[in-house]
Design a protein around this motif. Structure first.
Motif, PDB file in Angstrom:
ATOM      1  N   VAL A 103       0.747  -1.212   0.040  1.00 16.83           N
ATOM      2  CA  VAL A 103       0.029   0.001   0.073  1.00 16.83           C
ATOM      3  C   VAL A 103       0.865   1.271  -0.076  1.00 16.83           C
ATOM      4  N   ARG A 104       0.777   2.200  -1.036  1.00 15.56           N
ATOM      5  CA  ARG A 104       1.385   3.538  -1.103  1.00 15.56           C
ATOM      6  C   ARG A 104       0.492   4.413  -0.255  1.00 15.56           C
ATOM      7  N   LEU A 105       1.093   5.156   0.768  1.00 12.93           N
ATOM      8  CA  LEU A 105       0.053   6.189   1.389  1.00 12.93           C
ATOM      9  C   LEU A 105       0.575   7.553   0.816  1.00 12.93           C
ATOM     10  N   ARG A 106      -0.504   8.388   0.532  1.00 15.14           N
ATOM     11  CA  ARG A 106      -0.377   9.907   0.391  1.00 15.14           C
ATOM     12  C   ARG A 106      -1.263  10.683   1.467  1.00 15.14           C
ATOM     13  N   VAL A 107      -0.717  11.878   1.838  1.00  7.37           N
ATOM     14  CA  VAL A 107      -1.744  12.720   2.556  1.00  7.37           C
ATOM     15  C   VAL A 107      -1.964  13.809   1.805  1.00  7.37           C
ATOM     16  N   ILE A 108      -3.087  14.168   1.646  1.00  2.00           N
ATOM     17  CA  ILE A 108      -3.624  15.554   1.027  1.00  2.00           C
ATOM     18  C   ILE A 108      -4.133  16.432   2.148  1.00  2.00           C
ATOM     19  N   GLY A 109      -3.929  17.918   2.005  1.00  2.00           N
ATOM     20  CA  GLY A 109      -4.509  18.644   2.816  1.00  2.00           C
ATOM     21  C   GLY A 109      -3.669  19.736   3.440  1.00  2.00           C
ATOM     22  N   ASP A 110      -4.129  20.629   4.342  1.00  2.00           N
ATOM     23  CA  ASP A 110      -3.057  21.591   4.836  1.00  2.00           C
ATOM     24  C   ASP A 110      -2.402  21.011   5.989  1.00  2.00           C
ATOM     25  N   ARG A 111      -1.050  20.485   5.696  1.00  2.00           N
ATOM     26  CA  ARG A 111      -0.407  20.036   6.702  1.00  2.00           C
ATOM     27  C   ARG A 111       0.124  20.972   7.744  1.00  2.00           C
ATOM     28  N   THR A 112       0.207  22.149   7.478  1.00  2.00           N
ATOM     29  CA  THR A 112       0.797  23.231   8.101  1.00  2.00           C
ATOM     30  C   THR A 112       0.102  23.642   9.324  1.00  2.00           C
ATOM     31  N   ARG A 113      -1.200  23.203   9.581  1.00  2.95           N
ATOM     32  CA  ARG A 113      -1.690  23.313  10.773  1.00  2.95           C
ATOM     33  C   ARG A 113      -1.394  22.503  11.879  1.00  2.95           C
ATOM     34  N   PHE A 114      -0.746  21.375  11.397  1.00  4.55           N
ATOM     35  CA  PHE A 114      -0.268  20.542  12.297  1.00  4.55           C
ATOM     36  C   PHE A 114       0.943  20.797  13.015  1.00  4.55           C
ATOM     37  N   GLY A 115       1.470  20.327  14.243  1.00  4.82           N
ATOM     38  CA  GLY A 115       2.703  20.547  14.701  1.00  4.82           C
ATOM     39  C   GLY A 115       3.841  19.923  13.895  1.00  4.82           C
ATOM     40  N   GLU A 116       5.194  19.954  13.966  1.00 10.54           N
ATOM     41  CA  GLU A 116       6.147  19.435  13.517  1.00 10.54           C
ATOM     42  C   GLU A 116       6.264  18.074  13.402  1.00 10.54           C
ATOM     43  N   GLU A 117       5.942  17.553  14.870  1.00 10.51           N
ATOM     44  CA  GLU A 117       6.160  16.065  14.754  1.00 10.51           C
ATOM     45  C   GLU A 117       5.028  15.427  14.080  1.00 10.51           C
ATOM     46  N   THR A 118       3.929  15.880  14.068  1.00 12.82           N
ATOM     47  CA  THR A 118       2.964  15.153  13.025  1.00 12.82           C
ATOM     48  C   THR A 118       3.298  15.345  11.628  1.00 12.82           C
ATOM     49  N   GLN A 119       3.894  16.373  11.210  1.00  6.55           N
ATOM     50  CA  GLN A 119       4.280  16.590   9.801  1.00  6.55           C
ATOM     51  C   GLN A 119       5.165  15.787   9.573  1.00  6.55           C
ATOM     52  N   LYS A 120       6.212  15.383  10.307  1.00 12.98           N
ATOM     53  CA  LYS A 120       7.344  14.509  10.147  1.00 12.98           C
ATOM     54  C   LYS A 120       6.888  13.252  10.187  1.00 12.98           C
TER      55      LYS A 120
END
Length: 246
Positions: A103-120
């Motif tokens: 399974v290949r995972l992609r994330v779409i949406g506004d990542r900038t609203r999350f903290g650095e740890e979640t973005q990583k």
């Protein structure tokens, strides 16, 4: 222009290439059982795992799950925190299993609203699963379709302003390259659980010709049989894509 092959008017639907799901009902599921809302979201994460398994079994190539809308940020702070922690845990805990299953995972949406740890955690999960070819899984997180279209319009305007694009030559295919879903096929089938019959700011551009199926089951109770029932209902439909018949 869609990334799909050109549809044939009047052709019967078979297995959809791309299924998108609005996962609704976690809170009501928990409240009906006298449980904290957080447990409803955790049960919803288990249902997401079942949906992935069902998509693989059903021969679906693309699965998009609406996991966290841009409107969800307005929920109580403790619920948003729980959703964020659950998301981070899911990304880390499931990545090995997703890789194993192709399974290949992609994330779409506004990542900038999350903290650095979640973005990583999002980026790491995408990188680790990048070689998956069995199922393309997209998680729509901090996602809103109107914001997506507006961001694309701004990008097009900026390109035109810098002389990189002739507005007179702009077509749908060129516009779609600025959407979060660039390179993805449009959804053939959109499922919403919990009995609500609306698409709630989800894939508004991409859903132009999607078949819509609304199921009464609350998302934490969603299982393979529910997914298969939606596939069967889709297969029974005649997709006309706006063409006149009869």
């Amino acid at each position: 222009m869609s990334a799909h092959p050109a549809p044939v008017a009047g052709a019967g639907a078979e297995t959809p290439q791309h299924v998108a799901i609005i996962m609704d009902g976690n809170r009501r599921w928990a409240q009906a059982r006298g449980l904290p809302v957080a447990l409803g979201h955790r049960a919803g994460a288990d249902a997401a795992r079942r949906a992935i398994e069902a998509a693989i079994r059903g021969g679906v190539s693309w699965l998009t799950l609406f996991a966290f809308s841009s409107e969800n940020w307005s929920r109580p702070a403790d619920e948003v925190q729980e959703l964020t922690l659950l998301l981070r845990h899911y990304l880390r805990a499931e990545v090995n299993q997703l890789t194993k299953e192709g399974v290949r995972l992609r994330v779409i949406g506004d990542r900038t609203r999350f903290g650095e740890e979640t973005q990583k955690a999002m980026l790491a999960a995408e990188e680790v699963t990048a070689g998956g070819q069995r199922l393309n899984l997209t998680m729509a997180i901090s996602y809103g379709a109107r914001a997506e279209i507006l961001a694309a319009a701004r990008a097009v305007a900026a390109a035109a302003q810098h002389g990189e694009l002739d507005p007179a030559q702009l077509d749908e295919a060129a516009f779609e390259r600025h959407l979060f879903t660039a390179g993805m096929p449009d959804p053939d089938l959109i499922i919403r659980t919990s009995g609500e019959q609306r698409i709630s700011n989800f894939l508004l551009w991409q859903a132009a010709y999607a078949e819509l199926i609304f199921q009464p089951v609350l998302w934490p109770d969603f299982g393979i049989e529910d997914f298969n029932a939606a596939l069967a209902a889709y297969a029974a439909r005649e997709r006309r894509f706006g063409a006149r018949t009869g």
